[in-house]
Design a protein around this motif. Structure first.
Motif, PDB file in Angstrom:
ATOM      1  N   LYS A  98      22.747  46.795  31.408  1.00  0.00           N
ATOM      2  CA  LYS A  98      22.282  46.843  32.781  1.00  0.00           C
ATOM      3  C   LYS A  98      23.526  46.838  33.856  1.00  0.00           C
ATOM      4  O   LYS A  98      23.748  47.481  34.733  1.00  0.00           O
ATOM      5  CB  LYS A  98      21.186  45.966  33.320  1.00  0.00           C
ATOM      6  CG  LYS A  98      19.788  46.371  32.600  1.00  0.00           C
ATOM      7  CD  LYS A  98      18.624  45.537  33.310  1.00  0.00           C
ATOM      8  CE  LYS A  98      17.321  45.946  32.499  1.00  0.00           C
ATOM      9  NZ  LYS A  98      16.576  44.529  32.715  1.00  0.00           N
ATOM     10  N   GLU A  99      24.468  45.739  33.542  1.00  0.00           N
ATOM     11  CA  GLU A  99      25.487  45.399  34.369  1.00  0.00           C
ATOM     12  C   GLU A  99      26.639  46.388  34.105  1.00  0.00           C
ATOM     13  O   GLU A  99      26.848  46.663  33.061  1.00  0.00           O
ATOM     14  CB  GLU A  99      25.892  44.179  33.971  1.00  0.00           C
ATOM     15  CG  GLU A  99      26.916  43.513  35.010  1.00  0.00           C
ATOM     16  CD  GLU A  99      27.520  42.079  34.739  1.00  0.00           C
ATOM     17  OE1 GLU A  99      27.369  41.314  35.593  1.00  0.00           O
ATOM     18  OE2 GLU A  99      27.798  41.806  33.567  1.00  0.00           O
ATOM     19  N   THR A 100      27.239  47.061  35.152  1.00  0.00           N
ATOM     20  CA  THR A 100      28.413  47.723  35.221  1.00  0.00           C
ATOM     21  C   THR A 100      29.493  46.963  34.954  1.00  0.00           C
ATOM     22  O   THR A 100      29.370  45.810  35.458  1.00  0.00           O
ATOM     23  CB  THR A 100      28.334  48.667  36.553  1.00  0.00           C
ATOM     24  OG1 THR A 100      28.472  47.878  37.609  1.00  0.00           O
ATOM     25  CG2 THR A 100      27.429  49.623  36.585  1.00  0.00           C
ATOM     26  N   ILE A 101      30.641  47.716  34.782  1.00  0.00           N
ATOM     27  CA  ILE A 101      31.916  46.795  34.424  1.00  0.00           C
ATOM     28  C   ILE A 101      32.512  46.164  35.700  1.00  0.00           C
ATOM     29  O   ILE A 101      32.441  46.841  36.787  1.00  0.00           O
ATOM     30  CB  ILE A 101      33.057  47.610  33.855  1.00  0.00           C
ATOM     31  CG1 ILE A 101      34.225  46.894  33.244  1.00  0.00           C
ATOM     32  CG2 ILE A 101      33.324  48.950  34.803  1.00  0.00           C
ATOM     33  CD1 ILE A 101      35.116  47.575  32.441  1.00  0.00           C
ATOM     34  N   PRO A 102      32.817  45.017  35.988  1.00  0.00           N
ATOM     35  CA  PRO A 102      33.391  44.152  36.985  1.00  0.00           C
ATOM     36  C   PRO A 102      34.348  45.257  37.559  1.00  0.00           C
ATOM     37  O   PRO A 102      35.290  45.821  36.860  1.00  0.00           O
ATOM     38  CB  PRO A 102      33.560  42.821  36.910  1.00  0.00           C
ATOM     39  CG  PRO A 102      32.788  42.705  35.515  1.00  0.00           C
ATOM     40  CD  PRO A 102      32.952  43.773  34.663  1.00  0.00           C
ATOM     41  N   LEU A 103      34.282  45.181  39.056  1.00  0.00           N
ATOM     42  CA  LEU A 103      35.505  45.839  39.712  1.00  0.00           C
ATOM     43  C   LEU A 103      35.884  47.254  39.128  1.00  0.00           C
ATOM     44  O   LEU A 103      36.953  47.766  39.312  1.00  0.00           O
ATOM     45  CB  LEU A 103      36.547  45.017  39.542  1.00  0.00           C
ATOM     46  CG  LEU A 103      36.849  43.394  40.118  1.00  0.00           C
ATOM     47  CD1 LEU A 103      38.084  42.939  40.019  1.00  0.00           C
ATOM     48  CD2 LEU A 103      36.422  43.536  41.714  1.00  0.00           C
ATOM     49  N   LEU A 104      34.910  47.910  38.968  1.00  0.00           N
ATOM     50  CA  LEU A 104      34.926  49.359  38.587  1.00  0.00           C
ATOM     51  C   LEU A 104      35.843  50.325  39.697  1.00  0.00           C
ATOM     52  O   LEU A 104      36.761  51.015  39.257  1.00  0.00           O
ATOM     53  CB  LEU A 104      33.579  50.172  38.421  1.00  0.00           C
ATOM     54  CG  LEU A 104      33.754  51.526  38.086  1.00  0.00           C
ATOM     55  CD1 LEU A 104      34.664  51.909  36.662  1.00  0.00           C
ATOM     56  CD2 LEU A 104      32.397  52.285  37.939  1.00  0.00           C
ATOM     57  N   ASP A 105      35.623  50.194  40.922  1.00  0.00           N
ATOM     58  CA  ASP A 105      36.275  51.057  41.990  1.00  0.00           C
ATOM     59  C   ASP A 105      37.914  50.345  41.924  1.00  0.00           C
ATOM     60  O   ASP A 105      38.919  51.358  41.876  1.00  0.00           O
ATOM     61  CB  ASP A 105      35.821  50.873  43.464  1.00  0.00           C
ATOM     62  CG  ASP A 105      34.633  51.508  43.256  1.00  0.00           C
ATOM     63  OD1 ASP A 105      33.718  51.216  44.369  1.00  0.00           O
ATOM     64  OD2 ASP A 105      33.820  52.363  42.600  1.00  0.00           O
ATOM     65  N   GLU A 106      37.960  49.124  41.848  1.00  0.00           N
ATOM     66  CA  GLU A 106      39.658  48.565  41.640  1.00  0.00           C
ATOM     67  C   GLU A 106      40.165  49.315  40.461  1.00  0.00           C
ATOM     68  O   GLU A 106      41.456  49.324  40.133  1.00  0.00           O
ATOM     69  CB  GLU A 106      39.597  47.213  41.666  1.00  0.00           C
ATOM     70  CG  GLU A 106      40.835  46.325  41.616  1.00  0.00           C
ATOM     71  CD  GLU A 106      41.562  46.673  42.774  1.00  0.00           C
ATOM     72  OE1 GLU A 106      41.289  47.544  43.666  1.00  0.00           O
ATOM     73  OE2 GLU A 106      42.677  45.838  43.196  1.00  0.00           O
ATOM     74  N   ARG A 107      39.300  49.394  39.201  1.00  0.00           N
ATOM     75  CA  ARG A 107      40.130  49.810  37.748  1.00  0.00           C
ATOM     76  C   ARG A 107      40.547  51.191  38.166  1.00  0.00           C
ATOM     77  O   ARG A 107      41.544  51.749  37.830  1.00  0.00           O
ATOM     78  CB  ARG A 107      39.120  49.638  36.970  1.00  0.00           C
ATOM     79  CG  ARG A 107      38.748  48.133  36.617  1.00  0.00           C
ATOM     80  CD  ARG A 107      37.980  48.093  35.567  1.00  0.00           C
ATOM     81  NE  ARG A 107      37.146  46.773  35.339  1.00  0.00           N
ATOM     82  CZ  ARG A 107      37.931  45.698  34.826  1.00  0.00           C
ATOM     83  NH1 ARG A 107      39.173  45.677  34.186  1.00  0.00           N
ATOM     84  NH2 ARG A 107      37.244  44.579  34.865  1.00  0.00           N
ATOM     85  N   ILE A 108      39.663  52.081  38.883  1.00  0.00           N
ATOM     86  CA  ILE A 108      40.023  53.486  38.998  1.00  0.00           C
ATOM     87  C   ILE A 108      41.071  53.655  40.251  1.00  0.00           C
ATOM     88  O   ILE A 108      42.191  54.318  39.772  1.00  0.00           O
ATOM     89  CB  ILE A 108      38.787  54.256  39.503  1.00  0.00           C
ATOM     90  CG1 ILE A 108      37.537  54.261  38.817  1.00  0.00           C
ATOM     91  CG2 ILE A 108      39.123  55.723  40.184  1.00  0.00           C
ATOM     92  CD1 ILE A 108      36.327  54.862  38.963  1.00  0.00           C
ATOM     93  N   ARG A 109      41.149  52.759  41.164  1.00  0.00           N
ATOM     94  CA  ARG A 109      42.240  52.564  42.137  1.00  0.00           C
ATOM     95  C   ARG A 109      43.514  52.438  41.315  1.00  0.00           C
ATOM     96  O   ARG A 109      44.529  53.093  41.205  1.00  0.00           O
ATOM     97  CB  ARG A 109      42.076  51.487  43.291  1.00  0.00           C
ATOM     98  CG  ARG A 109      43.093  51.740  44.051  1.00  0.00           C
ATOM     99  CD  ARG A 109      43.117  50.422  45.001  1.00  0.00           C
ATOM    100  NE  ARG A 109      43.417  49.404  44.487  1.00  0.00           N
ATOM    101  CZ  ARG A 109      44.655  48.877  44.122  1.00  0.00           C
ATOM    102  NH1 ARG A 109      45.661  49.644  44.541  1.00  0.00           N
ATOM    103  NH2 ARG A 109      44.961  47.488  43.601  1.00  0.00           N
ATOM    104  N   VAL A 110      43.773  51.440  40.452  1.00  0.00           N
ATOM    105  CA  VAL A 110      44.856  51.205  39.740  1.00  0.00           C
ATOM    106  C   VAL A 110      45.333  52.068  38.767  1.00  0.00           C
ATOM    107  O   VAL A 110      46.598  52.242  38.505  1.00  0.00           O
ATOM    108  CB  VAL A 110      44.902  49.569  39.219  1.00  0.00           C
ATOM    109  CG1 VAL A 110      44.617  48.403  40.230  1.00  0.00           C
ATOM    110  CG2 VAL A 110      43.991  49.432  37.915  1.00  0.00           C
TER     111      VAL A 110
END
Ligand SMILES: Nc1nc2c(c(CN[C@H]3C=C[C@H](O)[C@@H]3O)cn2[C@@H]2O[C@H](COP(=O)(O)O)[C@@H](O)[C@H]2O)c(=O)[nH]1
Length: 303
Positions: free
Chosen positions: A108-120
């Motif tokens: 159920k839980e998504t990977i933490p900091l997904l948006d940050e991962r895509i940004r980096v």
């Protein structure tokens, strides 16, 4: 607890680590260490080896992986589906949806900091494609087999690796992901080819949230009763806060002292902070259930 001899050869033995030491493996290591941060789960208040059933996990080859290994599993899963996820030109141009799908959770839980991962990923791919002809190999070549020079190239060009903090008015260079990137190259390539660095022993341990916990368990790090209470209450430590920088900075020093002690006991042993760190990190995963204090809680792209 079985005593394990850790050597650079052990790195490749991990099921999810690449088994071929070639150019593609350099891209794999760069991407993994670009994203090698913040896997702890808000759901897993106990952070034990039997994770909360809903915490972020990836099923791969019939095994459920959490933490760092879930990142490796997600990347290997994409490669198995012929998605060139480790190619910088790909993760520069892929849509947010395509990148998010790489980390699609099997719980159920998504990977933490997904948006940050895509940004980096975007940020790093931009630099690699614009300044280094699309591959981190060109950064390695520019470093002329110097680990400290490669460290400078990384932190000067890729801002998400810039793990530097202010502690009582002094700059503290922790540089966890930049250093583990160099260490993983050295270990994977067994000190040869893209892993050949004449000054590899200048690299320190990697101040994450797992090794400090193990250092405390081993009696190599002392925590005040006040700090233990904060850890037990799962108090959030902002990135760069005094408690967080103290834990990370003292972890680095504890491993340096351990390295000196080992060399005094046996000057012939070929040891450095990397091997001590890898050994402790792997052991920490094995004794996760025996840990008497929890890891500290900080969300950041640094570790
Ligand atoms: N200090 C140090 N930190 C490390 C590693 C590794 C993986 N290294 C592998 C490669 C070779 C070695 O033999 C290891 O098998 C990940 N991390 C950090 O841990 C955290 C994840 O923890 P958990 O949530 O429990 O999976 C996260 O901050 C991540 O950045 C290491 O080695 N040292």
């Amino acid at each position: 607890m079985k005593i394990r001899k850790y050597s650079t050869k052990t790195w490749n033995e991990h099921p999810l680590h690449p088994k071929t030491a070639d150019c593609k493996t350099v891209d794999w290591i760069f991407l993994v260490d670009l994203l090698n941060f913040s896997f702890w789960s808000d759901l897993d208040v106990k952070d034990k080896s039997t994770p909360h059933p809903d915490r972020y996990a990836i099923e791969y080859n019939g095994v459920r992986y959490t933490g760092y290994w879930s990142l490796c599993a997600a990347i290997n899963r994409a490669l198995d589906h012929n998605i060139p996820i480790t190619t910088p030109d790909y993760y520069l141009k892929a849509s947010d949806e395509e990148l998010a799908a790489i980390f699609k959770s099997d719980t159920k839980e998504t990977i933490p900091l997904l948006d940050e991962r895509i940004r980096v990923m975007r940020e790093a791919a931009q630099v690699l494609c614009q300044k280094f002809d699309g591959s981190f190999i060109n950064c390695i070549n520019q470093a002329s087999q110097s680990a400290s020079k490669l460290l400078d190239i990384i932190i000067e060009n890729f801002s998400s690796f810039n793990d530097v903090h202010d502690f009582h008015g002094r700059k503290v260079y922790i540089l966890k992901r930049a250093q583990i990137l160099i260490a993983d190259l050295w270990a994977c390539f067994d000190g040869k080819s893209f892993g050949k660095f004449f000054d590899i022993d200048s690299i320190t341990m990697f101040a994450d949230y797992r090794v400090p916990q193990a250092l405390y368990q081993l009696g190599l790090l002392h925590y005040s009763p006040q700090l233990i209470k904060k850890l037990e209450n799962r108090e959030y430590f902002p990135s760069g806060s005094e408690d967080e920088v103290e834990i990370r900075g003292n972890s680095i020093w504890a491993v340096e002292l351990a390295r000196c002690a080992i060399s005094e006991i046996d000057p012939t042993v070929n040891i450095n902070a990397i091997l001590i760190d890898f050994y402790i990190w792997d052991m920490a995963k094995e004794i996760q259930d025996q840990m008497t204090v929890p890891t500290h809680c900080t969300r950041s792209c640094f570790y």
